[in-house]
Design a protein around this motif. Sequence first.
Motif, mmCIF file in Angstrom:
data_model
loop_
_atom_site.group_PDB
_atom_site.id
_atom_site.type_symbol
_atom_site.label_atom_id
_atom_site.label_comp_id
_atom_site.label_asym_id
_atom_site.label_seq_id
_atom_site.Cartn_x
_atom_site.Cartn_y
_atom_site.Cartn_z
ATOM 1 N N GLY A 56 -4.498 6.349 -7.442
ATOM 2 C CA GLY A 56 -4.602 5.143 -6.627
ATOM 3 C C GLY A 56 -3.929 5.207 -5.276
ATOM 4 O O GLY A 56 -3.881 4.197 -4.556
ATOM 5 N N VAL A 57 -3.394 6.359 -4.883
ATOM 6 C CA VAL A 57 -2.822 6.503 -3.542
ATOM 7 C C VAL A 57 -3.970 6.531 -2.546
ATOM 8 O O VAL A 57 -4.936 7.278 -2.719
ATOM 9 C CB VAL A 57 -1.986 7.799 -3.434
ATOM 10 C CG1 VAL A 57 -1.412 7.940 -2.030
ATOM 11 C CG2 VAL A 57 -0.866 7.798 -4.453
ATOM 12 N N THR A 58 -3.870 5.732 -1.505
ATOM 13 C CA THR A 58 -4.998 5.594 -0.569
ATOM 14 C C THR A 58 -4.884 6.484 0.662
ATOM 15 O O THR A 58 -5.889 6.841 1.271
ATOM 16 C CB THR A 58 -5.126 4.136 -0.105
ATOM 17 O OG1 THR A 58 -3.879 3.718 0.473
ATOM 18 C CG2 THR A 58 -5.482 3.224 -1.279
ATOM 19 N N HIS A 59 -3.666 6.863 1.050
ATOM 20 C CA HIS A 59 -3.495 7.643 2.269
ATOM 21 C C HIS A 59 -2.556 8.819 2.014
ATOM 22 O O HIS A 59 -1.692 8.764 1.131
ATOM 23 C CB HIS A 59 -2.948 6.776 3.407
ATOM 24 C CG HIS A 59 -3.912 5.725 3.856
ATOM 25 N ND1 HIS A 59 -4.106 4.545 3.158
ATOM 26 C CD2 HIS A 59 -4.766 5.679 4.916
ATOM 27 C CE1 HIS A 59 -5.026 3.816 3.782
ATOM 28 N NE2 HIS A 59 -5.442 4.477 4.840
ATOM 29 N N GLY A 60 -2.769 9.879 2.789
ATOM 30 C CA GLY A 60 -1.963 11.074 2.581
ATOM 31 C C GLY A 60 -1.648 11.794 3.873
ATOM 32 O O GLY A 60 -2.300 11.599 4.903
ATOM 33 N N GLN A 61 -0.654 12.651 3.786
ATOM 34 C CA GLN A 61 -0.201 13.413 4.936
ATOM 35 C C GLN A 61 0.227 14.791 4.435
ATOM 36 O O GLN A 61 0.882 14.905 3.387
ATOM 37 C CB GLN A 61 0.985 12.707 5.606
ATOM 38 C CG GLN A 61 1.548 13.393 6.837
ATOM 39 C CD GLN A 61 2.780 12.663 7.369
ATOM 40 O OE1 GLN A 61 3.598 12.152 6.596
ATOM 41 N NE2 GLN A 61 2.925 12.603 8.677
ATOM 42 N N GLY A 62 -0.123 15.823 5.149
ATOM 43 C CA GLY A 62 0.306 17.154 4.733
ATOM 44 C C GLY A 62 -0.503 18.248 5.402
ATOM 45 O O GLY A 62 -1.498 17.994 6.088
ATOM 46 N N GLU A 99 0.830 -1.192 0.000
ATOM 47 C CA GLU A 99 0.000 0.000 0.000
ATOM 48 C C GLU A 99 0.872 1.253 0.000
ATOM 49 O O GLU A 99 2.075 1.198 0.300
ATOM 50 C CB GLU A 99 -0.947 -0.027 1.196
ATOM 51 C CG GLU A 99 -1.854 -1.257 1.152
ATOM 52 C CD GLU A 99 -3.101 -1.096 1.994
ATOM 53 O OE1 GLU A 99 -3.536 0.041 2.214
ATOM 54 O OE2 GLU A 99 -3.628 -2.131 2.434
ATOM 55 N N THR A 100 0.236 2.390 -0.330
ATOM 56 C CA THR A 100 1.011 3.615 -0.523
ATOM 57 C C THR A 100 0.434 4.792 0.256
ATOM 58 O O THR A 100 -0.783 4.892 0.455
ATOM 59 C CB THR A 100 1.069 3.994 -2.013
ATOM 60 O OG1 THR A 100 -0.257 4.024 -2.543
ATOM 61 C CG2 THR A 100 1.913 3.008 -2.792
ATOM 62 N N THR A 101 1.335 5.673 0.655
ATOM 63 C CA THR A 101 0.988 6.941 1.300
ATOM 64 C C THR A 101 1.776 8.043 0.609
ATOM 65 O O THR A 101 2.928 7.830 0.209
ATOM 66 C CB THR A 101 1.351 6.921 2.798
ATOM 67 O OG1 THR A 101 0.543 5.946 3.458
ATOM 68 C CG2 THR A 101 1.119 8.267 3.448
ATOM 69 N N ALA A 102 1.168 9.203 0.443
ATOM 70 C CA ALA A 102 1.871 10.358 -0.115
ATOM 71 C C ALA A 102 2.003 11.414 0.979
ATOM 72 O O ALA A 102 1.061 11.651 1.745
ATOM 73 C CB ALA A 102 1.117 10.923 -1.313
ATOM 74 N N GLU A 103 3.162 12.047 1.045
ATOM 75 C CA GLU A 103 3.392 13.075 2.063
ATOM 76 C C GLU A 103 3.480 14.461 1.418
ATOM 77 O O GLU A 103 3.533 14.596 0.195
ATOM 78 C CB GLU A 103 4.672 12.789 2.840
ATOM 79 C CG GLU A 103 5.940 12.827 2.010
ATOM 80 C CD GLU A 103 7.190 12.545 2.829
ATOM 81 O OE1 GLU A 103 7.059 12.230 4.017
ATOM 82 O OE2 GLU A 103 8.292 12.641 2.255
ATOM 83 N N MET A 104 3.441 15.487 2.250
ATOM 84 C CA MET A 104 3.575 16.885 1.833
ATOM 85 C C MET A 104 2.461 17.326 0.885
ATOM 86 O O MET A 104 2.683 18.075 -0.071
ATOM 87 C CB MET A 104 4.957 17.133 1.205
ATOM 88 C CG MET A 104 6.096 16.995 2.186
ATOM 89 S SD MET A 104 7.734 17.248 1.443
ATOM 90 C CE MET A 104 7.607 18.961 0.900
ATOM 91 N N ILE A 105 1.243 16.858 1.136
ATOM 92 C CA ILE A 105 0.084 17.298 0.348
ATOM 93 C C ILE A 105 -0.400 18.621 0.911
ATOM 94 O O ILE A 105 -0.757 18.715 2.099
ATOM 95 C CB ILE A 105 -1.043 16.252 0.393
ATOM 96 C CG1 ILE A 105 -0.544 14.896 -0.137
ATOM 97 C CG2 ILE A 105 -2.253 16.721 -0.416
ATOM 98 C CD1 ILE A 105 -1.552 13.765 -0.008
ATOM 99 N N GLU A 106 -0.428 19.633 0.060
ATOM 100 C CA GLU A 106 -0.779 20.974 0.541
ATOM 101 C C GLU A 106 -1.986 21.569 -0.170
ATOM 102 O O GLU A 106 -2.526 22.583 0.280
ATOM 103 C CB GLU A 106 0.423 21.912 0.389
ATOM 104 C CG GLU A 106 1.627 21.482 1.233
ATOM 105 C CD GLU A 106 2.790 22.448 1.128
ATOM 106 O OE1 GLU A 106 2.704 23.381 0.300
ATOM 107 O OE2 GLU A 106 3.772 22.276 1.872
#
Length: 568
Positions: A524-530, A505-512
Amino acid sequence: MREDRARLLAFSFSRAELLLEVDAGMKITYCFGASYSLTGLSTDELVGCPLANLLAEASRGLIKEVQVALANGLRLRPQSLFMNVQGGRLSAGSVAGFPLPERQDRFYLSFANRMDVDEDGLPRALERLEEGPNQRDRSTGLLTQDAFTEIATRRLKYAKDHPDQEPLRLTMVDLQGVTDLGARLDATEQAAFQRALGALLSSQSQGGDSAVRLSDDKYGVLHEASVDARDIKAQVEALARQLDPEGQGVEVTASELKIDITDINVIDASRALIYAVTKFTETQKGDFTVTNLNESLGALMKDTVARVTSIRDILASHGFNLVFHPIVDLKTRRIHHQEALSRLPDGSSPFETVTFAEQVGMVTELDMSICRQVLKQLDAEPEAYDIAVNISGGSLESELFVNDFEELLRRYPKLRRRLLIEVTESATIGDLERVGRIIDKLRALEYRVCIDDFGAGAAALHYLRAFKVDVVKLDGVYVKNIQSNDRDRMFVRAILSLCKELGIETTAEMIETEAQAAILTSLGVTHGQGYLFYKPNGRIFKRPAYSPIPDQWAPALSRPRPRRSVWE
């Protein structure tokens, strides 16, 4: 010139520290190598000297053996001997001999494996490195940087425990133009130059085995104060000139650094030494002179001790401050879990501190301190969202850290499904197979493992190939430009496709921005952080309506359980 090159080739392939050429009268006619450290005499002083003058009484039988070998064109078998050294000391080592077809009236003696001995001829013990994989540079035979770190620490400890011994020095050697020299040599001569250079630098080092190859053109030598950096420079330049068919050689910069460990402990001195070596290795050509390099290394030594002391003070008091940054489900925007981030006491980022800690070998202490804080807080807050903790790849290579970490986890058995381990790529992992086994063991115990900052470093795909992990966290550099940069978007799509095939599974960071979130969700990225969702907070994030962890989180002991998302 041809004769000199033949002599130097003989020296390099003999793996010797000192090469002597003697005639039928057993007088020295040529000398090259570590003459001063082995005999107390310069090469010029040795030429014309009777061989017998160098040999201790018990070893003068060697002369007869040399005469027989010279007369019959034979090699001299390797054997031990004792040599006289100026000042009444003895030096123990080994010698081998051989003729060269070009000079049938000359015989060559190669001396190696020097060690100081006491008045009874017994070697003074200096602990040597146990040979193992990746500890020696193949071309020169010198230590690799990791092996040098280990042996330098032992040498410093020996010096600290024996204050009557000569003080230590570190000489940094930079060969400018060595690439051009290599282009003028054939393969055999290149190999000969590397071997001769390694033997030469080793012979100048303490114990004959405290020299390191740092890069193609940079080397380090840890040695006694009696060895002069100017002599090392002169000998390396002479070696290069004599092997160079055009006689140009290389320009050598050598800077000597005094290592004063009177008022600091061995570990701090070792860390300072390692940091100085690392900085020297990173320095570009032309960025220093002998003078300012010496000054900068001296300042580095003092600065390193101060920074090490500061880190130690932080760890000894209350540790680093923790802030928590949530990771959300991109579709529902609900908090899924949170990442524990460390901050210095003044609230600033510890990035430079962590980088420094990795360079001087302290990162395991930092990682262990933060892991202790996270587990203690997670245990005290049963209503808190799960927590991800960062662990350096360098720490996972440390057997001591892994043992301590496993012991720490055993104290909190109920937290195994509430802790996510993010392996950071800030320090390159050398032994992928070993770290892979550690990750497998953690996952078998139901700890989830994530590769952090995926794509930021050159080793990302190597890690994904070597490690079986649950999650990949995309580095923010891809997220930042994903709207405007088609290549970044294609890279993200390729990474996601690979992860899907591997069941990761994947997470993306620095979403602004909402636009970034929308594109990542569509890919298709399921989780994020930012910052679009939350900013780091000094207080731990808790579930709004706390309920115990569902039963399905407990390991199934008697029945198989269908695969579920690692996030459930």
